[in-house]
Design a protein around this motif. Structure first.
Motif, PDB file in Angstrom:
ATOM      1  N   PRO A 205       0.841  -1.210   0.000  1.00  0.00           N
ATOM      2  CA  PRO A 205       0.000   0.000   0.000  1.00  0.00           C
ATOM      3  C   PRO A 205       0.869   1.251   0.000  1.00  0.00           C
ATOM      4  CG  PRO A 205       0.080  -0.960   2.188  1.00  0.00           C
ATOM      5  CD  PRO A 205       0.802  -1.922   1.286  1.00  0.00           C
ATOM      6  N   ALA A 206       0.416   2.276  -0.710  1.00  0.00           N
ATOM      7  CA  ALA A 206       1.142   3.550  -0.713  1.00  0.00           C
ATOM      8  C   ALA A 206       1.040   4.190   0.669  1.00  0.00           C
ATOM      9  CB  ALA A 206       0.568   4.488  -1.772  1.00  0.00           C
ATOM     10  N   PRO A 207       2.073   4.881   1.106  1.00  0.00           N
ATOM     11  CA  PRO A 207       2.015   5.531   2.423  1.00  0.00           C
ATOM     12  C   PRO A 207       1.010   6.683   2.425  1.00  0.00           C
ATOM     13  CG  PRO A 207       3.974   6.224   1.230  1.00  0.00           C
ATOM     14  CD  PRO A 207       3.343   5.126   0.414  1.00  0.00           C
ATOM     15  N   ILE A 208       0.543   7.029   3.607  1.00  0.00           N
ATOM     16  CA  ILE A 208      -0.369   8.164   3.737  1.00  0.00           C
ATOM     17  C   ILE A 208       0.420   9.454   3.545  1.00  0.00           C
ATOM     18  CG2 ILE A 208      -1.915   9.394   5.311  1.00  0.00           C
ATOM     19  CD1 ILE A 208      -2.477   6.702   6.666  1.00  0.00           C
ATOM     20  N   LEU A 209      -0.074  10.333   2.694  1.00  0.00           N
ATOM     21  CA  LEU A 209       0.615  11.600   2.455  1.00  0.00           C
ATOM     22  C   LEU A 209       0.565  12.470   3.707  1.00  0.00           C
ATOM     23  CD1 LEU A 209      -0.802  12.202  -1.107  1.00  0.00           C
ATOM     24  CD2 LEU A 209       1.637  12.112  -0.569  1.00  0.00           C
ATOM     25  N   PRO A 210       1.662  13.177   4.033  1.00  0.00           N
ATOM     26  CA  PRO A 210       1.732  13.938   5.295  1.00  0.00           C
ATOM     27  C   PRO A 210       1.092  15.313   5.204  1.00  0.00           C
ATOM     28  CG  PRO A 210       3.822  14.093   4.139  1.00  0.00           C
ATOM     29  CD  PRO A 210       2.968  13.167   3.323  1.00  0.00           C
ATOM     30  N   PHE A 211      -0.231  15.341   4.942  1.00  0.00           N
ATOM     31  CA  PHE A 211      -0.933  16.615   4.845  1.00  0.00           C
ATOM     32  C   PHE A 211      -1.189  17.202   6.231  1.00  0.00           C
ATOM     33  CE2 PHE A 211      -2.174  15.334   0.518  1.00  0.00           C
ATOM     34  CZ  PHE A 211      -2.035  16.545  -0.140  1.00  0.00           C
ATOM     35  N   TYR A 212      -0.987  18.500   6.363  1.00  0.00           N
ATOM     36  CA  TYR A 212      -1.349  19.250   7.555  1.00  0.00           C
ATOM     37  C   TYR A 212      -2.284  20.380   7.123  1.00  0.00           C
ATOM     38  CZ  TYR A 212       2.346  17.165  10.505  1.00  0.00           C
ATOM     39  OH  TYR A 212       3.123  16.320  11.225  1.00  0.00           O
ATOM     40  N   ILE A 337       8.438  15.803   3.926  1.00  0.00           N
ATOM     41  CA  ILE A 337       8.163  15.630   5.349  1.00  0.00           C
ATOM     42  C   ILE A 337       6.822  16.248   5.752  1.00  0.00           C
ATOM     43  CG2 ILE A 337      10.578  15.412   6.014  1.00  0.00           C
ATOM     44  CD1 ILE A 337      10.543  18.338   6.859  1.00  0.00           C
ATOM     45  N   ILE A 338       6.377  17.263   5.020  1.00  0.00           N
ATOM     46  CA  ILE A 338       5.090  17.910   5.339  1.00  0.00           C
ATOM     47  C   ILE A 338       4.485  18.449   4.040  1.00  0.00           C
ATOM     48  CG2 ILE A 338       4.019  19.956   6.384  1.00  0.00           C
ATOM     49  CD1 ILE A 338       5.710  19.704   8.741  1.00  0.00           C
ATOM     50  N   ILE A 339       3.171  18.333   3.918  1.00  0.00           N
ATOM     51  CA  ILE A 339       2.419  19.036   2.870  1.00  0.00           C
ATOM     52  C   ILE A 339       1.382  19.887   3.597  1.00  0.00           C
ATOM     53  CG2 ILE A 339       1.018  18.830   0.789  1.00  0.00           C
ATOM     54  CD1 ILE A 339       2.153  15.999   0.463  1.00  0.00           C
ATOM     55  N   VAL A 340       1.498  21.197   3.495  1.00  0.00           N
ATOM     56  CA  VAL A 340       0.670  22.107   4.278  1.00  0.00           C
ATOM     57  C   VAL A 340      -0.464  22.667   3.427  1.00  0.00           C
ATOM     58  CG1 VAL A 340       0.669  24.119   5.788  1.00  0.00           C
ATOM     59  CG2 VAL A 340       2.741  22.750   5.552  1.00  0.00           C
ATOM     60  N   ARG A 341      -1.679  22.471   3.910  1.00  0.00           N
ATOM     61  CA  ARG A 341      -2.844  23.112   3.296  1.00  0.00           C
ATOM     62  C   ARG A 341      -3.057  24.477   3.940  1.00  0.00           C
ATOM     63  NH1 ARG A 341      -5.812  18.737   0.883  1.00  0.00           N
ATOM     64  NH2 ARG A 341      -5.533  16.744   1.950  1.00  0.00           N
ATOM     65  N   ALA A 342      -3.661  25.393   3.203  1.00  0.00           N
ATOM     66  CA  ALA A 342      -3.943  26.720   3.765  1.00  0.00           C
ATOM     67  C   ALA A 342      -5.094  26.643   4.762  1.00  0.00           C
ATOM     68  CB  ALA A 342      -4.285  27.694   2.642  1.00  0.00           C
TER      69      ALA A 342
END
Length: 359
Positions: A205-212, A337-342
């Motif tokens: 399985p693909a890893p969970i994307l590190p969205f914040y 390491i991080i994907i930041v949403r507004a």
């Protein structure tokens, strides 16, 4: 005020006249969709925002984005050469199909567009074709039995998924898809072997994307330039450049090319050795139900592959983000390491009036 010479034109009036003419043509749906995309892109460059264009022409913002990107892909097809039949077809229709090819290189776009036209593929399947071609491009050595032709790239993806699937109905569908797109006899042979070999290969399985998601005003710090330590002179004060914040992440630019973006002191950021930020759209990643701007933080010091993370790689001279199920044969440039949403703001004007908030 000095009058303009009789034959001279006010540049602002000229630009406004051009914009009004473009809006009129869009409103009346003159020309083809490629021309619409070019016109909307021109209007946005001159300062019109998508909502204003929508109100003046009826083109919804999501449709504007589709025809803008689609027209850019179409123009790249002409540069790299496609058949006259393919070019003619896409000049009349297919903005949704070409939009799905946006992440491919220009050369790959032309080959994919030909393949999609020949097989009469719709937009949903075009997304799968583009994904297969993109992932196939990461192989330094071609998989056994498959050529570099885009049809073989799609066939290889179908072959790989079929081997991972134990459901006979789905497996049969994937084998049929592979045989449909296979370009070379060797690729066809590889897929036909699955008709008698029912061995399954477990799928990772693909890893969970590190969205914040930024949730509060306190998580949106404001960057203030430092004049210096007292005593300072008036010249020191005046020499500090004016900062203009760029939404939605309050990024700031100073004189020159360097820019900074404020981010909260999350532990994963504090632990990063060499973090850098990249602005992008969330649709560069799989399984995103909505498209929105994001800040992608990459630790350039982490270049060792592991199956639990997404990495940054170079693809045809541009950066790309990818998860690799097995160790890749291409260099890794850093780990995401991080994907930041507004932060979501329901009423931006309301937050500016503290007396309204207090009530």
């Amino acid at each position: 005020m000095t009058d303009l010479p009789p034959n001279a034109q006010n540049p602002e009036n000229t630009n406004n006249d051009v914009a009004q003419e473009l809006l009129r043509k869009l409103r009346q749906k003159q020309g083809n969709w490629v021309e619409w995309g070019t016109a909307i892109a021109s209007l946005q460059k001159t300062g019109y925002n998508p909502q204003e264009i929508f109100e003046a022409t009826g083109f919804e913002p999501i449709q504007q984005n589709q025809v803008i990107v689609g027209s850019q892909v179409y123009n790249s097809l002409e540069k790299f050469g496609v058949s006259e039949a393919t070019r003619s077809h896409y000049s009349a229709r297919g903005s949704d199909v070409l939009y799905e090819l946006r992440l491919l290189t220009q050369e790959e776009r032309a080959a994919a567009a030909e393949l999609i036209f020949i097989h009469k593929v719709d937009a949903d399947e075009a997304r799968e074709v583009a994904k297969a071609i993109k992932e196939f491009s990461y192989f330094r050595t071609l998989p056994e039995g498959f050529s570099s032709h885009p049809g073989d790239a799609v066939a290889h993806q179908a072959w790989k998924l079929a081997r991972q699937n134990s459901d006979l109905q789905e497996r049969s569908r994937l084998i049929a898809k592979g045989l449909r797109f296979a370009h070379t006899p060797a690729a066809r042979k590889q897929i036909e072997q699955l008709l008698t070999d029912f061995t399954t290969v477990p799928k990772r399985p693909a890893p969970i994307l590190p969205f914040y998601r930024l949730e509060s005003e306190e998580q949106l710090p404001r960057i203030v330039p430092v004049v210096g330590e007292f005593p300072v002179s008036a010249q020191d004060l005046q020499s500090v450049p004016v900062i203009t914040e760029i939404e939605p992440f309050r990024m700031v630019k100073f004189a020159g090319e360097q820019a900074w973006v404020p981010l909260p002191g999350w532990q994963v950021l504090l632990a990063a050795e060499d973090p850098v930020a990249i602005l992008a759209s969330s649709d560069r990643f799989p399984n995103q139900s909505r498209t929105e701007p994001v800040v992608i933080v990459v630790d350039r010091a982490q270049r060792q592959w592991d199956v639990s993370n997404y990495f940054v790689v170079e693809n045809a001279g541009e950066l790309d983000f990818q998860w690799f199920e097995t160790e890749p044969e291409i260099p890794l440039l850093g780990r995401i390491i991080i994907i930041v949403r507004a932060k979501k703001i329901l009423d931006e004007e309301l937050t500016k009036d503290s007396w309204q908030i207090d009530e």
